[in-house]
Design an enzyme around this catalytic site. Structure first.
Site, PDB file in Angstrom:
ATOM      1  N   HIS A 174       0.823  -1.213   0.000  1.00 14.28           N
ATOM      2  CA  HIS A 174       0.000   0.000   0.000  1.00 14.28           C
ATOM      3  C   HIS A 174       0.858   1.264   0.000  1.00 14.28           C
ATOM      4  O   HIS A 174       0.354   2.345   0.282  1.00 14.28           O
ATOM      5  CB  HIS A 174      -0.901   0.028   1.232  1.00 14.28           C
ATOM      6  CG  HIS A 174      -1.802  -1.147   1.346  1.00 14.28           C
ATOM      7  ND1 HIS A 174      -2.749  -1.436   0.395  1.00 14.28           N
ATOM      8  CD2 HIS A 174      -1.912  -2.112   2.294  1.00 14.28           C
ATOM      9  CE1 HIS A 174      -3.405  -2.532   0.762  1.00 14.28           C
ATOM     10  NE2 HIS A 174      -2.914  -2.968   1.895  1.00 14.28           N
ATOM     11  N   HIS A 226      -7.343  -4.426  -1.115  1.00 13.77           N
ATOM     12  CA  HIS A 226      -6.598  -5.645  -1.428  1.00 13.77           C
ATOM     13  C   HIS A 226      -7.224  -6.313  -2.625  1.00 13.77           C
ATOM     14  O   HIS A 226      -7.056  -7.496  -2.835  1.00 13.77           O
ATOM     15  CB  HIS A 226      -6.600  -6.587  -0.233  1.00 13.77           C
ATOM     16  CG  HIS A 226      -6.185  -5.900   1.017  1.00 13.77           C
ATOM     17  ND1 HIS A 226      -7.080  -5.279   1.842  1.00 13.77           N
ATOM     18  CD2 HIS A 226      -4.962  -5.682   1.525  1.00 13.77           C
ATOM     19  CE1 HIS A 226      -6.416  -4.717   2.828  1.00 13.77           C
ATOM     20  NE2 HIS A 226      -5.137  -4.947   2.664  1.00 13.77           N
TER      21      HIS A 226
END
Lengths: 332, 210
Positions: A57, A219
């Protein structure tokens, strides 16, 4: 898969090492290679700010370690929670004797590992309190808000709490203002393509050409609806409508807007979204006090963007505007 | 009499390591596709540790090594979940020669400890389905006064049924839960790894039965 990596299962180790070398003016590694800490941490008498989460991320989570922001971070595998030990070591690294605020996102793994870490620290006499971010408006309906995931709104929670801790708030006050920050924050994402975990080697899921997913997770959790791809104006309208549906924001509000690319979307497209958004919020008589735009909380090589809005009051405004320094976010 | 040793757990570790791709592919269908990677990584590390010990560690010691590797180094959801299961086994199975009922009691304890850290329950399309069905089936065999091999077979067979039952379930936990109805038709990856662990453990125990 076309990636600049050495070994697929060493992506996290290799990238964190490089990140630490590149940013020695801000942070350093610790005895635990999965924990890095700010050069200002621990500060005696200051509440320590800790977060952590899966890798992939970037700049989250490591990019928000710095001055008046996050003190220490626990680094997980790609898209996977750091272990209880990593969280516990991050809490130890951030502890300046005034307690630790662990501010993280609502995911099953993070919840369990943080819970175990808090227990470990309690045995050592270190007080840790937590706030769980649940700003992803598309991840569950309002009456099941506790099920919502934490996404890019976490950045604003860290910003507010980091400033509060630097200004001398005690642990309960930091926790209260972090909770207020996330309660005033909503996010939504759109995905235009899938993403590939290097060690898996093929896309995590599929988005057909010409389609987009509204409400996609960080995700690659599939979104709440799959639609034909549309213009940036229409996509921005859909994202804004999803956020406004919660009725948190009203005419006359002052807000922070944060727009993040998901990794593979060109930065200029984020400004196209922002341009549309400004007009729409104008029409709603909602004033943008601050904006943060860029790849601020990504999902590997996913194409798409997230929109985050935080409703301000005087306290939040002052804390958002306070100076801070990190690679992900700086204010001077 | 069941004989336990570190060999049982090395076989379990090998099974997980060789199923890496299969588990990740299953996970990728409805979640984020990392299940096989993290499980294989954790069990590889633990296996190295077990093999490095001389003399060979006991079942309980090996189980504790697996647990601490999962707790310390793996994280995710599976670190705390399987860490708790193997730590519970290490606490209860402190002898290397046991009756099948002791194995039942150990897994029952592990299941209780697991329910303390996770809110998932049977029917939520998680590894809890495999574990719960395995325990129910085993407890029926024990109540029927079956032999140790039959009790072990019931344990494995129950695990299989629980695992397969996740295919038609709607996910309520973890990343697959947001899919709602779209999660039907796919086996849960955690339920799968749990089945592989139980069935491999049972197979290796049965192979050593005299």
């Amino acid at each position: 898969m076309q990636r600049l990596i050495n070994r697929p299962d060493e992506v996290v180790e290799d990238s964190v090492r490089g990140y630490v070398k590149a940013n020695q003016h801000l942070l350093s590694s610790t005895d635990n290679p999965r924990v890095i800490k700010s050069n200002w941490s621990p500060t005696k008498g200051k509440v320590g700010i800790v977060t952590g989460g899966g890798s992939g991320h970037e700049p989250a989570f490591i990019g928000y370690v710095g001055k008046n922001l996050v003190d220490a971070v626990a680094i997980g595998e790609i898209f996977s929670s750091p272990s209880a030990k990593h969280f516990a070591d991050a809490m130890r690294a951030a502890n300046g004797g005034a307690g630790v605020a662990c501010l993280y996102g609502n995911y099953a793994g993070d919840n369990m590992n943080v819970k175990m870490a808090v227990k470990m620290l309690k045995r050592e006499g270190i007080e840790v309190k937590t706030v769980v971010a649940n700003d992803d408006v598309a991840s569950a309906p309002l009456d099941e808000k506790h099920k919502r995931r934490g996404v890019a709104g976490e950045i604003l929670m860290w910003k507010v709490a980091g400033a509060a801790a630097a200004q001398g708030y005690d642990l309960d006050q930091v926790i209260a203002v972090a909770q207020k920050a996330i309660d005033n924050t909503l996010s939504v994402g759109i995905g235009l393509s899938s993403c590939t975990i290097p060690d898996v080697g093929h896309p995590n899921f599929n988005i057909d050409p010409g389609k987009m997913e509204i409400g996609i997770g960080h995700h690659g959790e599939p979104g709440v609806s799959v639609e034909d791809i549309c213009s940036a104006d229409v996509a921005t309208r859909k994202m804004l409508d999803t956020i406004l549906h919660d009725e948190l924001f009203a005419s006359g509000d002052e807000v922070v807007v944060l727009i993040s690319g998901l990794g593979a979307t060109p930065i200029n497209e984020l400004y196209i979204v922002y341009d549309s958004l400004c007009d729409m919020l104008d029409a709603h008589k909602i004033t943008i006090e601050e904006n943060f735009i860029g790849n601020l909380f990504t999902s590997l090589d996913m194409m798409g963007a997230t929109l985050t809005m935080m409703k301000l009051d005087d306290e939040l405004k002052q804390l958002v505007q306070a100076p801070c320094q990190s690679t992900g976010l700086s204010k001077f | 009499m069941i004989i336990l040793s570190c060999e049982n757990l090395i076989k379990v570790a090998n099974k997980i390591i060789e199923s890496k791709q299969y588990l990740s592919d299953l996970d990728g269908l409805i979640a984020d596709g990392d299940h096989g990677i993290n499980m294989a990584k954790g069990f590889s590390m633990a296996k190295e540790q077990i093999l490095a010990c001389s003399p060979a560690p006991s079942f309980a010691e090996s189980s504790e090594m697996i647990a601490s590797t999962l707790f310390n180094d793996i994280g995710g959801s599976m670190g705390p979940i399987y860490g708790t299961i193997f730590f519970s086994l290490s606490e209860v199975l402190d002898r290397d020669q046991i009756e099948a009922v002791a194995l039942y009691n150990a897994f029952k304890f592990a299941n209780e400890e697991l329910m303390d850290i996770s809110e998932a329950r049977k029917g939520d399309k998680t590894l809890m389905d495999t574990l719960a069905c395995a325990l129910e089936s085993m407890s029926l065999a024990i109540a029927d006064d079956k032999s140790d091999p039959e009790i072990l077979a019931a344990f494995s067979e129950g695990a299989k049924q629980g695992w397969e039952s996740t295919k038609e379930m709607v996910a309520k936990f973890g990343r697959a839960s947001r899919l709602g109805e779209r999660s039907i038709g796919v086996l849960d990856a955690g339920a799968t790894s749990c089945y592989l662990i139980i069935s491999t453990l049972v197979d290796s125990i049965v192979a050593d039965l005299d």
